[in-house]
Design a protein around this motif. Structure first.
Motif, PDB file in Angstrom:
ATOM      1  N   ALA A 132      -5.537  13.960  38.492  1.00 66.36           N
ATOM      2  CA  ALA A 132      -4.630  14.474  39.515  1.00 66.36           C
ATOM      3  C   ALA A 132      -3.796  13.379  40.160  1.00 66.36           C
ATOM      4  CB  ALA A 132      -5.435  15.201  40.595  1.00 66.36           C
ATOM      5  N   THR A 133      -4.280  12.146  40.141  1.00 64.56           N
ATOM      6  CA  THR A 133      -3.563  11.049  40.780  1.00 64.56           C
ATOM      7  C   THR A 133      -3.550   9.838  39.845  1.00 64.56           C
ATOM      8  OG1 THR A 133      -5.518  10.051  41.822  1.00 64.56           O
ATOM      9  CG2 THR A 133      -4.417  11.818  43.035  1.00 64.56           C
ATOM     10  N   GLU A 134      -2.693   8.908  40.183  1.00 63.50           N
ATOM     11  CA  GLU A 134      -2.632   7.680  39.382  1.00 63.50           C
ATOM     12  C   GLU A 134      -3.955   6.929  39.423  1.00 63.50           C
ATOM     13  OE1 GLU A 134      -0.429   3.360  39.459  1.00 63.50           O
ATOM     14  OE2 GLU A 134       0.719   5.088  40.167  1.00 63.50           O
ATOM     15  N   PHE A 135      -4.615   6.912  40.587  1.00 61.67           N
ATOM     16  CA  PHE A 135      -5.895   6.214  40.662  1.00 61.67           C
ATOM     17  C   PHE A 135      -6.900   6.792  39.677  1.00 61.67           C
ATOM     18  CE2 PHE A 135     -10.278   6.190  42.077  1.00 61.67           C
ATOM     19  CZ  PHE A 135     -10.523   4.825  42.072  1.00 61.67           C
ATOM     20  N   VAL A 136      -6.994   8.118  39.614  1.00 60.29           N
ATOM     21  CA  VAL A 136      -7.948   8.740  38.694  1.00 60.29           C
ATOM     22  C   VAL A 136      -7.601   8.382  37.255  1.00 60.29           C
ATOM     23  CG1 VAL A 136      -8.929  10.924  37.873  1.00 60.29           C
ATOM     24  CG2 VAL A 136      -8.433  10.626  40.304  1.00 60.29           C
ATOM     25  N   ALA A 137      -6.311   8.426  36.916  1.00 59.44           N
ATOM     26  CA  ALA A 137      -5.894   8.081  35.554  1.00 59.44           C
ATOM     27  C   ALA A 137      -6.266   6.645  35.216  1.00 59.44           C
ATOM     28  CB  ALA A 137      -4.388   8.286  35.400  1.00 59.44           C
ATOM     29  N   ARG A 138      -6.132   5.754  36.181  1.00 59.64           N
ATOM     30  CA  ARG A 138      -6.477   4.344  35.950  1.00 59.64           C
ATOM     31  C   ARG A 138      -7.986   4.130  35.879  1.00 59.64           C
ATOM     32  NH1 ARG A 138      -3.011  -0.033  37.513  1.00 59.64           N
ATOM     33  NH2 ARG A 138      -0.876   0.588  37.944  1.00 59.64           N
ATOM     34  N   PHE A 139      -8.709   4.789  36.800  1.00 59.10           N
ATOM     35  CA  PHE A 139     -10.140   4.513  36.960  1.00 59.10           C
ATOM     36  C   PHE A 139     -10.996   5.145  35.878  1.00 59.10           C
ATOM     37  CE2 PHE A 139     -14.284   5.560  39.002  1.00 59.10           C
ATOM     38  CZ  PHE A 139     -14.728   4.257  39.197  1.00 59.10           C
ATOM     39  N   ILE A 140     -10.619   6.341  35.435  1.00 60.88           N
ATOM     40  CA  ILE A 140     -11.439   7.084  34.490  1.00 60.88           C
ATOM     41  C   ILE A 140     -10.994   6.779  33.066  1.00 60.88           C
ATOM     42  CG2 ILE A 140     -12.199   9.364  33.727  1.00 60.88           C
ATOM     43  CD1 ILE A 140     -13.194   8.582  36.505  1.00 60.88           C
ATOM     44  N   GLY A 141     -11.937   6.334  32.252  1.00 57.31           N
ATOM     45  CA  GLY A 141     -11.657   6.108  30.842  1.00 57.31           C
ATOM     46  C   GLY A 141     -10.932   4.797  30.583  1.00 57.31           C
ATOM     47  N   ALA A 142     -10.884   4.415  29.312  1.00 61.30           N
ATOM     48  CA  ALA A 142     -10.209   3.186  28.898  1.00 61.30           C
ATOM     49  C   ALA A 142      -8.751   3.503  28.596  1.00 61.30           C
ATOM     50  CB  ALA A 142     -10.893   2.604  27.668  1.00 61.30           C
ATOM     51  N   ALA A 143      -7.844   2.735  29.194  1.00 66.65           N
ATOM     52  CA  ALA A 143      -6.427   3.070  29.059  1.00 66.65           C
ATOM     53  C   ALA A 143      -5.560   1.823  29.051  1.00 66.65           C
ATOM     54  CB  ALA A 143      -5.992   3.987  30.198  1.00 66.65           C
ATOM     55  N   ASN A 144      -4.395   1.941  28.419  1.00 58.53           N
ATOM     56  CA  ASN A 144      -3.325   0.959  28.532  1.00 58.53           C
ATOM     57  C   ASN A 144      -2.468   1.375  29.719  1.00 58.53           C
ATOM     58  OD1 ASN A 144      -3.511  -0.491  25.687  1.00 58.53           O
ATOM     59  ND2 ASN A 144      -3.661   1.704  25.302  1.00 58.53           N
ATOM     60  N   ILE A 145      -2.140   0.436  30.581  1.00 55.43           N
ATOM     61  CA  ILE A 145      -1.365   0.743  31.779  1.00 55.43           C
ATOM     62  C   ILE A 145      -0.147  -0.178  31.825  1.00 55.43           C
ATOM     63  CG2 ILE A 145      -1.388   0.861  34.300  1.00 55.43           C
ATOM     64  CD1 ILE A 145      -4.443   1.313  34.063  1.00 55.43           C
ATOM     65  N   TYR A 146       1.044   0.424  31.924  1.00 53.95           N
ATOM     66  CA  TYR A 146       2.280  -0.345  31.919  1.00 53.95           C
ATOM     67  C   TYR A 146       3.160   0.079  33.085  1.00 53.95           C
ATOM     68  CZ  TYR A 146       0.830  -0.720  27.010  1.00 53.95           C
ATOM     69  OH  TYR A 146       0.109  -0.904  25.856  1.00 53.95           O
ATOM     70  N   THR A 147       3.820  -0.888  33.684  1.00 51.97           N
ATOM     71  CA  THR A 147       4.836  -0.600  34.685  1.00 51.97           C
ATOM     72  C   THR A 147       6.193  -0.929  34.078  1.00 51.97           C
ATOM     73  OG1 THR A 147       3.340  -1.119  36.504  1.00 51.97           O
ATOM     74  CG2 THR A 147       5.680  -1.124  37.000  1.00 51.97           C
ATOM     75  N   THR A 148       7.106   0.041  34.057  1.00 52.93           N
ATOM     76  CA  THR A 148       8.405  -0.159  33.422  1.00 52.93           C
ATOM     77  C   THR A 148       9.433   0.768  34.074  1.00 52.93           C
ATOM     78  OG1 THR A 148       9.549  -0.253  31.284  1.00 52.93           O
ATOM     79  CG2 THR A 148       7.937   1.510  31.594  1.00 52.93           C
ATOM     80  N   ARG A 149      10.669   0.787  33.534  1.00 50.83           N
ATOM     81  CA  ARG A 149      11.731   1.614  34.108  1.00 50.83           C
ATOM     82  C   ARG A 149      12.245   2.604  33.061  1.00 50.83           C
ATOM     83  NH1 ARG A 149      13.189  -0.050  39.088  1.00 50.83           N
ATOM     84  NH2 ARG A 149      12.613  -2.177  39.685  1.00 50.83           N
TER      85      ARG A 149
ATOM     86  N   ASP B 137      -2.434   2.740  44.822  1.00 55.35           N
ATOM     87  CA  ASP B 137      -2.091   3.849  45.712  1.00 55.35           C
ATOM     88  C   ASP B 137      -1.916   5.114  44.905  1.00 55.35           C
ATOM     89  OD1 ASP B 137      -0.041   1.666  47.678  1.00 55.35           O
ATOM     90  OD2 ASP B 137      -2.123   2.251  47.946  1.00 55.35           O
ATOM     91  N   SER B 138      -2.360   6.229  45.442  1.00 54.54           N
ATOM     92  CA  SER B 138      -2.253   7.502  44.740  1.00 54.54           C
ATOM     93  C   SER B 138      -0.852   8.069  44.920  1.00 54.54           C
ATOM     94  CB  SER B 138      -3.278   8.478  45.287  1.00 54.54           C
ATOM     95  OG  SER B 138      -4.563   7.957  45.143  1.00 54.54           O
ATOM     96  N   LYS B 139      -0.251   8.505  43.824  1.00 55.20           N
ATOM     97  CA  LYS B 139       1.067   9.116  43.864  1.00 55.20           C
ATOM     98  C   LYS B 139       1.064  10.305  42.917  1.00 55.20           C
ATOM     99  CE  LYS B 139       3.395   4.782  44.911  1.00 55.20           C
ATOM    100  NZ  LYS B 139       2.204   3.965  44.919  1.00 55.20           N
ATOM    101  N   PRO B 140       1.958  11.264  43.124  1.00 57.41           N
ATOM    102  CA  PRO B 140       2.008  12.414  42.219  1.00 57.41           C
ATOM    103  C   PRO B 140       2.238  11.973  40.796  1.00 57.41           C
ATOM    104  CG  PRO B 140       3.337  12.792  44.182  1.00 57.41           C
ATOM    105  CD  PRO B 140       2.929  11.344  44.199  1.00 57.41           C
ATOM    106  N   GLY B 141       1.576  12.640  39.858  1.00 56.04           N
ATOM    107  CA  GLY B 141       1.713  12.261  38.463  1.00 56.04           C
ATOM    108  C   GLY B 141       2.194  13.417  37.618  1.00 56.04           C
ATOM    109  N   VAL B 142       2.713  13.079  36.455  1.00 60.12           N
ATOM    110  CA  VAL B 142       3.169  14.090  35.506  1.00 60.12           C
ATOM    111  C   VAL B 142       2.470  13.839  34.187  1.00 60.12           C
ATOM    112  CG1 VAL B 142       5.149  15.032  34.279  1.00 60.12           C
ATOM    113  CG2 VAL B 142       5.428  14.220  36.616  1.00 60.12           C
TER     114      VAL B 142
END
Length: 373
Positions: free
Chosen positions: A225-242, A360-365
């Protein structure tokens, strides 16, 4: 017996431990409070038990307010991480302690202790002292002691944190079987995702004193539901881009980002299992750096053209692993990516991470992708 908390707040000095928490635990459910250390999980548990007082908010037991009730009157059993057994008492005496406090007869105590010794696979250990037991046995004695007075609710604070990995796995299976037999409403606190998902009916993710998400394990994992959950749960690649022209570029990999305005800063969360690699000797977009076998899984690390690291994971016998070895060129397909718009960010660099960190938690898609160019 159901548990409900409403708008709990708790501070320790200037530190906000619990920040407007409301949640429900249905009667007979086994629920995990999951989150990083310092997230407020144990404080919420202790407030439910009556071992801590909330600054404001209410605790309801079977829809009756329990704020004013002494811990003993709440009919709640509590199991601590480090057992908290009485070292000068035998196993049988430890288990019988709560019954003696209740004023049960010696016959009642003996009968209940024997039943619990059998239930916990502790037969023959009646006269041993805690120092003569293994870690797993001590934890089962602690559980038996909590269950002896027949509580309506069982609370467990990091119950397996003090034992080795093998014993912890055995205790998880044992706790699940025990719950299925007794159906006592139970809440346990853990920071271990595997533990939460393998044992609990429902998982409540807690971060910075707030509830981030509540749901069944598959919902938490597949629909964060949030970016924190997506980051915290499971193994993932995380990228910040435009975003640009409806896509986000990760080196040579383009990921569709519909609805994101050009120049909009986003965080992409791509789980290891939401990627497909296959060998492409005609070019490809990345080079395999190494493969690591972990039991029945194989993790593949590659570098996308543009010097961006990306990792994926496959079953050991997956056909997608054919020909995948260090040095070969590969094509990458993204099957699902989660996109979280950022309001402001000073660094637009692309930095992958294997596991979640605080954010920080933000709305996700959640944006499924059929393929990535």
């Amino acid at each position: 017996m159901s548990i409900r908390v409403s708008h709990l707040h708790k501070r320790f000095g200037s530190f906000v431990a619990v920040d407007d928490v409301s949640l429900e635990v249905p009667s007979g459910a086994l629920v995990a409070f999951l989150g990083p250390s310092g997230s407020g999980k144990s404080t919420i548990l202790r407030i439910i038990a009556g071992l801590e007082n909330a600054d404001s908010g209410s605790v309801f037991v079977n829809e009756e307010i329990a704020n004013h009730l002494h811990p003993r009157a709440r009919r709640i059993g509590f199991v601590f991480q480090h057992y908290a057994l009485f070292r000068h008492m035998t196993v049988a005496q430890n288990i019988a302690f709560g019954l003696r406090v209740q004023g049960a007869s010696r016959q009642e105590q003996a009968s209940r202790v024997q039943d619990l010794l059998t239930l916990m696979n502790l037969e023959g250990l009646n006269d041993r002292y805690p120092a003569q037991l293994s870690g797993g046995q001590r934890q089962r004695v602690a559980l038996a002691r909590a269950l002896a007075p027949k509580p309506k609710v069982l609370l467990l604070d990091e119950p397996f944190g003090a034992v080795d990995a093998k014993t912890r796995e055995e205790l998880r299976h044992w706790l699940r079987r025990l719950h299925d037999e007794m159906h006592v409403t139970s809440i346990f606190v853990t920071h271990d995702q595997e533990e939460a998902f393998s044992v609990a009916d429902r998982v409540i993710v807690i971060h910075r004193g707030r509830v981030e998400q509540s749901g069944v394990p598959t919902e938490i994992l597949d629909q964060p539901a949030t970016e924190f959950v997506a980051r915290f749960i499971g193994a993932a690649n995380i990228y910040t881009t435009r975003a640009k022209d409806g896509f986000c570029q990760v080196g040579a990999l383009a990921v569709a980002a519909p609805g994101i305005p050009d120049g909009g800063l986003v965080t992409l969360v791509i789980r290891f299992y939401d990627l497909k690699f296959w060998r492409d000797d005609q070019g490809g977009m990345a080079t395999v750096v190494r493969t690591v076998s972990l039991g029945d899984r194989v993790t593949v690390e590659a570098v996308i053209d543009g010097a961006v690291t990306i990792l994926s994971q496959f079953p050991r016998r997956s056909s997608l692993l054919l020909g995948i070895e260090p040095g070969v060129r590969i094509h990458i397909e993204v099957t699902t990516v989660r996109i979280y718009p950022q309001e402001t960010h000073s660094d637009s660099s692309i930095t992958p991470r294997l596991q979640a960190g605080a954010c920080d938690s933000k709305p996700g898609v959640d944006q499924p992708q059929s393929d990535a160019e």
